[in-house]
Design an enzyme around this catalytic site. Structure first.
Site, PDB file in Angstrom:
ATOM      1  N   GLY A 229       0.785  -1.232   0.000  1.00 53.55           N
ATOM      2  CA  GLY A 229       0.000   0.000   0.000  1.00 53.55           C
ATOM      3  C   GLY A 229       0.813   1.275   0.000  1.00 53.55           C
ATOM      4  O   GLY A 229       0.364   2.287   0.548  1.00 53.55           O
ATOM      5  N   LYS A 230       1.996   1.269  -0.619  1.00 53.86           N
ATOM      6  CA  LYS A 230       2.825   2.488  -0.643  1.00 53.86           C
ATOM      7  C   LYS A 230       2.100   3.635  -1.343  1.00 53.86           C
ATOM      8  O   LYS A 230       1.989   4.737  -0.807  1.00 53.86           O
ATOM      9  CB  LYS A 230       4.165   2.206  -1.342  1.00 53.86           C
ATOM     10  N   GLU A 255       5.172   5.327 -12.198  1.00 52.14           N
ATOM     11  CA  GLU A 255       4.619   3.989 -12.402  1.00 52.14           C
ATOM     12  C   GLU A 255       3.203   4.020 -12.961  1.00 52.14           C
ATOM     13  O   GLU A 255       2.844   3.202 -13.811  1.00 52.14           O
ATOM     14  CB  GLU A 255       4.627   3.225 -11.070  1.00 52.14           C
ATOM     15  N   ARG A 401      16.216  -1.710  -1.145  1.00 43.93           N
ATOM     16  CA  ARG A 401      16.678  -2.311  -2.380  1.00 43.93           C
ATOM     17  C   ARG A 401      17.698  -1.454  -3.112  1.00 43.93           C
ATOM     18  O   ARG A 401      17.569  -0.243  -3.187  1.00 43.93           O
ATOM     19  CB  ARG A 401      15.462  -2.546  -3.297  1.00 43.93           C
ATOM     20  N   GLY A 404      22.652   1.080  -0.197  1.00 36.42           N
ATOM     21  CA  GLY A 404      22.695   1.509   1.195  1.00 36.42           C
ATOM     22  C   GLY A 404      22.720   3.014   1.332  1.00 36.42           C
ATOM     23  O   GLY A 404      22.496   3.554   2.411  1.00 36.42           O
TER      24      GLY A 404
END
Length: 516
Positions: A229-230, A255, A401, A404
């Site tokens: 749910g981002k 997106e 992802r 870092g």
């Protein structure tokens, strides 16, 4: 065969003909002095990296050499004659500039890099002068052409002039006294607010208490696995801020298209299932509910850009324009891994994402507004622990992802976790009710404490709500009784007053374009 460049070599700019035979502002000797100093002095690049870019150099040879230096600097590799020569070879530009001898000549012309910043500013000023000449010439040509609308031309001129004015701006140090005065004013302003918050309200009360509101110049990363749910969370937050608090919000959606986003907002506000919005199969009562509630979104100061594969340079330009023209105070990016750093070469995708995250933090500081960037988590969450263990699937900072650097650059890192998704049950192993529970985990907070915030996720409307508000009943009545018959006896008070009949023409008979 390698060719040496003559000291009398004078490159000709592409637009020299447009200047009436006059040579554009440039100083080739200073350009060469800057490049030579960068290859001699260890820390010289860190001094000039904010001032110069490849196009700042008039000579295309110098431009290619600096592009190689820039790539080495971005990768934090040593910058000297040998490494620059090798980078030019990798880029396929070594023969174009005249071979290694040209690089060696640049270093031989400089004895010291002590004045590199002063020389770099000269190069930058010459570049800005050429940009102004090009800009004024282009605007002048368009102004003579009656095809161009004057109002559009004025907006273009203002935008381009602002963009030029913001280039090569390097802030000097500030003595602490004026900064203390500014900090005291912010504290006093927060004390005078009814909410007691120093930043922007998100509409989620417990989260606002934890963060004191989203703070200016902060980079906030909100990460989760797919289907957590981002997008639903940031859309719920954007609706709260733009509609309830009248805060101008910009959403860069890499997106989803702008129509898809607006459809989800309509589902959120009107409490109509997403599948009904897409199919248009609404009962007369639901059409009236759509017509009545969608008015909340109309005229909201919510701006959407759905450019796919947006580069960080494009984002910077568009964000500046939004802040200048629409006073946008909050930016959302959905999502970070879909962005790119066009114009720069990287050894790996991880290095590119690192550059993007650093650039987002710099942009937040420059515009002095909070920027929220969504991020994906890697698959280690799915494979960790047992499926029946509520806490085994909780995301961690190490799950971010591709880089870092995201964790390092962000002021706040948050995760969205829904135990119900993994347990596939309304209760956990201790028998606690987790139906609709969403845990908003603040895992890193540079200027405050970390904690978990309970929220309620209503997946039928892709909407997040405050947990203490409790489950709402209107969705049940809309979803079942409305479709079963025209009887509105099951309507809850949250649905508003009785509707006056059903009509699919909720925008009315008008020739104006739809607001979506």
């Amino acid at each position: 065969m390698e060719t040496k460049r003559s000291n009398n070599y004078t490159p000709r700019a592409k637009n020299d003909a447009d200047l009436g035979g006059r040579v554009p502002p440039r100083d080739l000797d200073v350009e060469q002095a800057v490049l030579g100093a960068l290859m001699l002095e260890k820390d010289a690049y860190s001094v000039v990296c904010d001032l110069l870019k490849p196009e700042s150099f008039y000579d295309p040879v110098n431009s290619m050499v600096y592009a190689a230096i820039q790539q080495l600097g971005a990768a934090q590799k040593p910058i000297d004659m040998l490494t620059v020569t090798e980078q030019l070879r990798l880029d396929g530009n070594l023969e174009k500039i005249g071979g290694p001898v040209v690089v060696s000549e640049l270093t031989s012309r400089v004895l010291s890099g002590a004045n590199v910043e002063y020389h770099a500013r000269i190069v930058a000023q010459k570049y800005l002068a050429r940009e102004l000449i090009s800009f004024s010439s282009d605007i002048s040509t368009k102004a003579f052409d009656e095809v161009h609308d004057v109002d559009d031309l004025l907006q273009e001129a203002e935008g381009r002039l602002f963009e030029i004015s913001q280039r090569n701006v390097k802030k000097d140090v500030t003595q602490i006294n004026p900064v203390i005065e500014q900090a005291i004013k912010q504290i006093q302003a927060a004390a005078n607010r009814a909410s007691g918050l120093s930043g922007l309200e998100s509409g989620f009360h417990e989260l606002d208490k934890l963060t004191s509101g989203w703070q200016s110049s902060d980079l906030i990363i909100i990460a989760a696995r797919p289907a957590m749910g981002k997008t639903a969370f940031v859309l719920s937050m954007a609706k709260n801020m733009a509609v309830n608090y009248e805060i101008p919000v910009a959403i860069f959606s890499l997106e989803m298209s702008n129509v898809q986003l607006v459809n989800r907002l309509i589902s959120n506000v009107c409490e109509l299932g997403g599948e009904k919005i897409k199919s248009g199969q609404l009962s007369p009562m639901e059409w009236d509910q759509l017509m009545s509630r969608v008015k909340e979104l109309q005229d909201a100061r919510l701006y959407i850009d759905d450019t796919p594969s947006l580069s960080i340079l494009e984002l910077r330009t568009k964000a500046r324009r939004l802040v200048r023209e629409h006073q946008v105070r909050f930016i959302i990016i959905d999502y970070l891994q879909l962005m790119n750093a066009t114009g720069m070469k990287f050894g790996s995708r991880e290095q590119e994402v690192s550059m993007i995250s650093r650039s987002l933090k710099q942009l937040a500081k420059e515009l002095d507004i909070p920027i929220v960037a969504l991020s994906q988590l890697n698959r280690s969450v799915e494979t960790r622990g047992k499926d029946g263990d509520r806490d085994s699937k909780r995301p961690q900072l190490s799950d971010l992802r591709e880089s870092g650097a995201i964790e390092q650059d962000a002021d706040i890192v948050c995760f969205i976790h829904r135990p119900e998704y993994y347990l596939r049950s309304d209760t956990d192993m201790e028998g606690r009710n987790i139906r609709g529970l969403a845990e908003f985990i603040v895992a890193k907070h540079r200027s405050g404490r970390v904690d978990d915030v309970k929220m309620r996720f209503r997946k039928e409307f892709a909407r997040f709500e405050n947990w203490e508000d409790g489950p709402m009943v209107s969705a049940v009545s809309v979803g079942s009784k409305m479709n079963a018959s025209g009887d509105d006896g099951g309507m809850s008070s949250s649905s508003g007053s009785a509707f006056s009949g059903g009509s699919a023409d909720f925008l009315g008979a008008t020739d104006e374009p739809t607001p979506f």
